[in-house]
Design a protein around this motif. Structure first.
Motif, PDB file in Angstrom:
ATOM      1  N   GLY A 144      77.252  95.432 132.913  1.00 38.41           N
ATOM      2  CA  GLY A 144      78.548  95.518 133.567  1.00 38.41           C
ATOM      3  C   GLY A 144      79.112  96.927 133.576  1.00 38.41           C
ATOM      4  N   GLU A 168      90.981  87.325 130.887  1.00 31.76           N
ATOM      5  CA  GLU A 168      89.601  87.758 130.656  1.00 31.76           C
ATOM      6  C   GLU A 168      89.534  89.073 129.909  1.00 31.76           C
ATOM      7  OE1 GLU A 168      90.786  86.848 133.566  1.00 31.76           O
ATOM      8  OE2 GLU A 168      89.743  84.984 134.080  1.00 31.76           O
ATOM      9  N   ASN A 193      83.335  82.338 131.947  1.00 26.82           N
ATOM     10  CA  ASN A 193      84.189  83.456 131.531  1.00 26.82           C
ATOM     11  C   ASN A 193      84.699  83.286 130.107  1.00 26.82           C
ATOM     12  OD1 ASN A 193      83.919  84.805 133.984  1.00 26.82           O
ATOM     13  ND2 ASN A 193      85.687  83.798 134.899  1.00 26.82           N
ATOM     14  N   VAL A 247      89.485  99.425 132.642  1.00 26.61           N
ATOM     15  CA  VAL A 247      88.989  98.228 133.314  1.00 26.61           C
ATOM     16  C   VAL A 247      87.593  97.969 132.750  1.00 26.61           C
ATOM     17  CG1 VAL A 247      88.331  97.160 135.489  1.00 26.61           C
ATOM     18  CG2 VAL A 247      90.331  98.668 135.393  1.00 26.61           C
ATOM     19  N   ASP A 248      87.474  96.952 131.923  1.00 28.57           N
ATOM     20  CA  ASP A 248      86.239  96.675 131.198  1.00 28.57           C
ATOM     21  C   ASP A 248      85.611  95.391 131.726  1.00 28.57           C
ATOM     22  OD1 ASP A 248      84.188  96.284 129.457  1.00 28.57           O
ATOM     23  OD2 ASP A 248      85.388  96.395 127.623  1.00 28.57           O
ATOM     24  N   LYS A 249      84.575  95.547 132.533  1.00 31.48           N
ATOM     25  CA  LYS A 249      83.868  94.405 133.099  1.00 31.48           C
ATOM     26  C   LYS A 249      82.530  94.161 132.399  1.00 31.48           C
ATOM     27  CE  LYS A 249      85.932  94.832 137.711  1.00 31.48           C
ATOM     28  NZ  LYS A 249      85.665  94.970 139.162  1.00 31.48           N
ATOM     29  N   THR A 250      82.354  94.770 131.240  1.00 35.55           N
ATOM     30  CA  THR A 250      81.104  94.616 130.515  1.00 35.55           C
ATOM     31  C   THR A 250      81.046  93.267 129.800  1.00 35.55           C
ATOM     32  OG1 THR A 250      81.985  95.653 128.506  1.00 35.55           O
ATOM     33  CG2 THR A 250      80.955  97.093 130.143  1.00 35.55           C
ATOM     34  N   THR A 251      79.847  92.825 129.536  1.00 36.65           N
ATOM     35  CA  THR A 251      79.606  91.605 128.762  1.00 36.65           C
ATOM     36  C   THR A 251      78.568  91.917 127.698  1.00 36.65           C
ATOM     37  OG1 THR A 251      80.038  90.202 130.687  1.00 36.65           O
ATOM     38  CG2 THR A 251      78.878  89.200 128.835  1.00 36.65           C
ATOM     39  N   ILE A 309      90.066  92.092 130.898  1.00 31.95           N
ATOM     40  CA  ILE A 309      89.383  93.129 131.676  1.00 31.95           C
ATOM     41  C   ILE A 309      90.274  94.358 131.830  1.00 31.95           C
ATOM     42  CG2 ILE A 309      88.471  93.688 133.973  1.00 31.95           C
ATOM     43  CD1 ILE A 309      87.442  90.822 134.128  1.00 31.95           C
ATOM     44  N   ARG A 310      91.518  94.156 132.238  1.00 30.22           N
ATOM     45  CA  ARG A 310      92.444  95.284 132.438  1.00 30.22           C
ATOM     46  C   ARG A 310      93.301  95.436 131.175  1.00 30.22           C
ATOM     47  NH1 ARG A 310      96.173  94.331 136.020  1.00 30.22           N
ATOM     48  NH2 ARG A 310      95.888  92.071 135.927  1.00 30.22           N
ATOM     49  N   ASN A 320      78.135 102.260 133.817  1.00 23.13           N
ATOM     50  CA  ASN A 320      77.633 100.983 134.339  1.00 23.13           C
ATOM     51  C   ASN A 320      76.267 100.714 133.721  1.00 23.13           C
ATOM     52  OD1 ASN A 320      77.435  98.618 135.758  1.00 23.13           O
ATOM     53  ND2 ASN A 320      77.708  99.536 137.773  1.00 23.13           N
TER      54      ASN A 320
END
Length: 400
Positions: free
Chosen positions: A247, A201, A57, A235-239, A203-204, A275
């Motif tokens: 993501g 991380e 992470n 909410v960003d879960k991208t990489t 993310i939020r 996504n």
């Protein structure tokens, strides 16, 4: 019997595991980025127990700053202690971007933009730009400054300030298809915003933005002052995997305006989702969409733009909208040139959905991974149905 019960009791006791302790963190290869910037992005420090998940992470955190095109970790363990080595390769942080646009009447716009994505080695952004039209009766000029200070407050809040100055002369003023005269315009727009990261991380995130717009016309037209306030949650879960992004991402924004058109407020409410799924080595399948509606004052001003390509502007603006986009990003030349066949569509409407718009198209993009900018992008879309249009563009894009 007592022996069996004792064995059962011991088996049920939680087993405590001991991890190797991180004795040292080494960061290799930095040229423009300060070491304390990298350490701030890490989810561990010397003295912590080593965790593969935190290492993974942490690398994601660093890649998502878009300042690195390669990070290679190495873990050395000896006598119950660990040394973590991060070998980094940075992208060029300062990029000059030439600006050029031409019209069929031989008028052309030119200018320059200088972008520094890593000001003072701490991931801060400073952009300066100037453009001017030539052989154009309006003599339009635009100067702008865009700055963003990364994690400047308590290591978890970004602060950004954008200033935009624009002026033009001898513009034609029309109303009800009648020309009423010519006017000059001087415009000032600003945007002051804050982004707070709610977890390590990143993310939020919470966003707060204030945007004043001041337009001063010639004496015979009344000047206008407009003020906007935006609130957002993402909410960003991208990489960022350098050659592709994977993501999910979704956001929720509410925008309030205090314009001159009404004594009550107007605004908008917009939600988005996207996504990106990896297919093969570096190919991706991506999909997403958004929905939006005006709130408050329901007049005909401040219509929302649905962002559907391949149609004239009247077809893609309304009080409400929904849109979608699906594309497959396929590598044509190794990790340099990609093509994206795309299907886009949706509807922009006032009350109930009326015209479902479909627009097939494709994009071709080429970039060099070592540049934080440097994408050349060509796109073409053709709408299907009433109000359709062919829209093309060729420009230097921004992978940010």
């Amino acid at each position: 019997m007592k022996t069996l019960l004792l064995l059962l009791f011991l088996l049920l006791l939680p087993i405590k595991t001991y991890s190797a302790v991180i004795e040292k963190i080494e960061i290799i290869g930095l040229k423009w980025t300060k070491e304390k910037f990298v350490r701030r992005e890490l989810l561990f420090k010397e003295g912590d127990n080593f965790s593969k998940e935190k290492l993974k992470n942490s690398i994601r955190n660093l890649l998502n700053t878009h300042l690195f095109y390669k990070i290679t970790p190495e873990v050395k363990e000896k006598d119950g202690k660990v040394t973590v080595v991060l070998k980094t390769k940075e992208r060029f942080p300062i990029v000059p971007i030439p600006k050029f646009r031409a019209k069929t009447n031989r008028a052309f716009k030119t200018g320059i933009e200088i972008r520094d994505y890593n000001f003072r080695g701490m991931g801060n952004h400073i952009f300066l730009g100037l453009t001017k039209w030539f052989k154009n009766e309006h003599s339009e000029r635009n100067f702008y400054i865009n700055s963003m200070f990364y994690r400047i407050i308590k290591d978890r809040i970004d602060v950004g300030i954008t200033l935009n100055f624009f002026n033009s002369y001898n513009n034609v003023f029309t109303k009800d298809n009648k020309v009423l005269g010519n006017y000059d315009l001087k415009s000032f727009k600003a945007n002051v915003y804050m982004i707070e990261y709610l977890d390590l991380e990143k993310i939020r995130r919470l966003m707060l933005s204030f945007r004043p717009e001041i337009n001063k016309y010639s004496n015979w037209i009344e000047s206008t002052n407009q003020y906007y306030l935006s609130l957002g949650f993402t909410v960003d879960k991208t990489t960022d995997m350098v050659y592709y992004t994977e993501g999910s991402f979704y956001s929720f924004y509410i925008d309030f305006a205090e314009p001159n058109l009404s004594t009550v407020f107007t605004g908008s409410l917009i939600g988005t989702y996207s996504n990106s799924l990896k297919r093969g080595n570096i190919n991706t399948l991506s999909f997403g969409g958004s929905v939006g509606t005006k709130i408050g004052y329901s007049g005909n001003g401040f219509l929302l733009d649905s962002g559907i390509p391949g149609y004239v502007s009247d077809k893609v603006k309304g009080k409400r909208f929904f849109n979608f986009k699906i594309f497959y990003r396929l590598a044509l030349i190794n990790k340099t040139v990609f093509i994206k066949p795309t299907i886009a569509g949706g509807d922009a409407f006032s009350n109930i959905p009326d015209n479902f718009l479909i627009s097939p198209g494709f994009e071709v993009e080429a970039f060099w991974a070592r540049l934080v900018d440097g994408i050349i992008r060509f796109k073409i879309f053709k709408g299907i149905g009433s109000g359709s249009d062919v829209q093309t563009s060729l420009k230097l894009g921004f992978r940010w």
